[in-house]
Write a protein that holds these residues in place. Structure first.
Motif, PDB file in Angstrom:
ATOM      1  N   MET A   1       3.153  33.348  -8.928  1.00 31.56           N
ATOM      2  CA  MET A   1       2.714  34.293  -9.951  1.00 31.56           C
ATOM      3  C   MET A   1       1.667  33.594 -10.813  1.00 31.56           C
ATOM      4  O   MET A   1       1.895  32.488 -11.307  1.00 31.56           O
ATOM      5  CB  MET A   1       3.919  34.718 -10.799  1.00 31.56           C
ATOM      6  N   ASN A   2       0.535  34.249 -11.012  1.00 27.87           N
ATOM      7  CA  ASN A   2      -0.477  33.660 -11.884  1.00 27.87           C
ATOM      8  C   ASN A   2      -0.235  34.088 -13.332  1.00 27.87           C
ATOM      9  O   ASN A   2       0.620  34.925 -13.614  1.00 27.87           O
ATOM     10  CB  ASN A   2      -1.890  34.000 -11.408  1.00 27.87           C
ATOM     11  N   VAL A   3      -1.003  33.516 -14.232  1.00 30.62           N
ATOM     12  CA  VAL A   3      -0.762  33.722 -15.658  1.00 30.62           C
ATOM     13  C   VAL A   3      -0.947  35.183 -16.077  1.00 30.62           C
ATOM     14  O   VAL A   3      -0.192  35.685 -16.912  1.00 30.62           O
ATOM     15  CB  VAL A   3      -1.640  32.765 -16.499  1.00 30.62           C
ATOM     16  N   SER A   4      -1.919  35.862 -15.516  1.00 29.62           N
ATOM     17  CA  SER A   4      -2.126  37.258 -15.909  1.00 29.62           C
ATOM     18  C   SER A   4      -0.973  38.126 -15.425  1.00 29.62           C
ATOM     19  O   SER A   4      -0.548  39.045 -16.131  1.00 29.62           O
ATOM     20  CB  SER A   4      -3.466  37.787 -15.409  1.00 29.62           C
ATOM     21  N   GLU A   5      -0.434  37.832 -14.244  1.00 31.26           N
ATOM     22  CA  GLU A   5       0.734  38.579 -13.757  1.00 31.26           C
ATOM     23  C   GLU A   5       1.957  38.310 -14.628  1.00 31.26           C
ATOM     24  O   GLU A   5       2.740  39.222 -14.908  1.00 31.26           O
ATOM     25  CB  GLU A   5       1.035  38.199 -12.304  1.00 31.26           C
ATOM     26  N   LEU A   6       2.108  37.060 -15.056  1.00 30.84           N
ATOM     27  CA  LEU A   6       3.229  36.702 -15.923  1.00 30.84           C
ATOM     28  C   LEU A   6       3.150  37.447 -17.262  1.00 30.84           C
ATOM     29  O   LEU A   6       4.136  38.018 -17.723  1.00 30.84           O
ATOM     30  CB  LEU A   6       3.246  35.192 -16.167  1.00 30.84           C
ATOM     31  N   LEU A   7       1.969  37.458 -17.871  1.00 31.58           N
ATOM     32  CA  LEU A   7       1.805  38.155 -19.141  1.00 31.58           C
ATOM     33  C   LEU A   7       2.002  39.661 -18.980  1.00 31.58           C
ATOM     34  O   LEU A   7       2.651  40.296 -19.821  1.00 31.58           O
ATOM     35  CB  LEU A   7       0.430  37.858 -19.735  1.00 31.58           C
ATOM     36  N   ALA A   8       1.466  40.229 -17.911  1.00 29.34           N
ATOM     37  CA  ALA A   8       1.644  41.668 -17.677  1.00 29.34           C
ATOM     38  C   ALA A   8       3.122  41.997 -17.473  1.00 29.34           C
ATOM     39  O   ALA A   8       3.610  43.023 -17.966  1.00 29.34           O
ATOM     40  CB  ALA A   8       0.815  42.112 -16.475  1.00 29.34           C
ATOM     41  N   GLU A   9       3.841  41.150 -16.793  1.00 28.18           N
ATOM     42  CA  GLU A   9       5.284  41.363 -16.594  1.00 28.18           C
ATOM     43  C   GLU A   9       6.024  41.291 -17.932  1.00 28.18           C
ATOM     44  O   GLU A   9       6.872  42.135 -18.230  1.00 28.18           O
ATOM     45  CB  GLU A   9       5.847  40.319 -15.627  1.00 28.18           C
ATOM     46  N   ALA A  10       5.710  40.279 -18.727  1.00 30.18           N
ATOM     47  CA  ALA A  10       6.388  40.116 -20.018  1.00 30.18           C
ATOM     48  C   ALA A  10       6.097  41.296 -20.944  1.00 30.18           C
ATOM     49  O   ALA A  10       7.025  41.891 -21.513  1.00 30.18           O
ATOM     50  CB  ALA A  10       5.963  38.801 -20.668  1.00 30.18           C
ATOM     51  N   TYR A  11       4.832  41.650 -21.103  1.00 29.58           N
ATOM     52  CA  TYR A  11       4.485  42.788 -21.948  1.00 29.58           C
ATOM     53  C   TYR A  11       4.981  44.099 -21.348  1.00 29.58           C
ATOM     54  O   TYR A  11       5.282  45.047 -22.074  1.00 29.58           O
ATOM     55  CB  TYR A  11       2.969  42.854 -22.187  1.00 29.58           C
ATOM     56  N   GLY A  12       5.092  44.151 -20.031  1.00 29.88           N
ATOM     57  CA  GLY A  12       5.553  45.356 -19.353  1.00 29.88           C
ATOM     58  C   GLY A  12       6.989  45.726 -19.647  1.00 29.88           C
ATOM     59  O   GLY A  12       7.409  46.863 -19.396  1.00 29.88           O
ATOM     60  N   ARG A  13       7.747  44.820 -20.199  1.00 32.72           N
ATOM     61  CA  ARG A  13       9.146  45.104 -20.545  1.00 32.72           C
ATOM     62  C   ARG A  13       9.296  45.804 -21.893  1.00 32.72           C
ATOM     63  O   ARG A  13      10.336  46.377 -22.191  1.00 32.72           O
ATOM     64  CB  ARG A  13       9.940  43.803 -20.540  1.00 32.72           C
ATOM     65  N   LEU A  14       8.275  45.767 -22.708  1.00 35.78           N
ATOM     66  CA  LEU A  14       8.365  46.332 -24.053  1.00 35.78           C
ATOM     67  C   LEU A  14       8.492  47.853 -24.108  1.00 35.78           C
ATOM     68  O   LEU A  14       9.258  48.360 -24.935  1.00 35.78           O
ATOM     69  CB  LEU A  14       7.180  45.872 -24.900  1.00 35.78           C
TER      70      LEU A  14
END
Length: 166
Positions: A1-14
């Motif tokens: 997982m690259n950094v943009s995918e990680l951030l999108a996943e984290a923000y995607g939970r909100l």
């Protein structure tokens, strides 16, 4: 997982956290402070959305969705870009009057869509860029994005807790 995918996943939970906190609540319930004091569900969700909106807009060099979309009136507020909830007194908290749960979730969704579009295009190198020199050490883009996420998750959890007290 690259950094943009990680951030999108984290923000995607909100969005689910926001939806769960306000779903089915009336305007009156959104404005009810637990035990007659403290932050309301409506204020907590409004605040977490305002913080995300203001910071992401600043990072993009764009106008806040709150202002561009005429959202302030849906919360009984004036369109002030600095009105994010920081430093709000109990009276200020009570003055945030969401029209409905939908007003909160629709505003959040608009902010969320822009946020995810932004973080989805970031590279690891970009996260090292200094975005705020007013702090020691200066704040990088990566640190700012984690700070926004941390603030939002905390307030979404608080909103869920307050909902349980209603």
């Amino acid at each position: 997982m690259n950094v943009s995918e990680l951030l999108a996943e984290a923000y995607g939970r909100l969005p689910d956290l926001v939806d769960t906190a306000v779903d089915g609540l009336t305007a009156e319930q959104l404005r009810t402070a637990p035990a007659g004091r403290g932050n309301t569900v409506g204020w907590l969700v409004w605040h977490l959305t305002r913080v995300q909106d203001s910071h992401i807009a600043e990072l993009l060099g764009e106008e806040q969705i709150y202002l561009a979309g005429g959202w302030a009136s849906r919360f009984g507020r004036k369109p002030d870009p600095d009105d994010t909830g920081y430093g709000h007194s109990p009276e200020d908290v009570a003055a945030v009057r969401p029209q409905s749960a939908e007003a909160l979730t629709n505003y959040y969704r608009a902010v969320h869509e822009r946020t995810v579009a932004y973080v989805s295009g970031l590279t690891a190198e970009e996260l090292d860029r200094v975005v705020d020199e007013a702090w020691d050490p200066p704040v990088t883009l990566g640190v700012r994005l984690v700070s926004i996420l941390d603030d939002d998750v905390q307030h979404a959890g608080q909103a869920a807790y307050v909902r349980g007290l209603l």
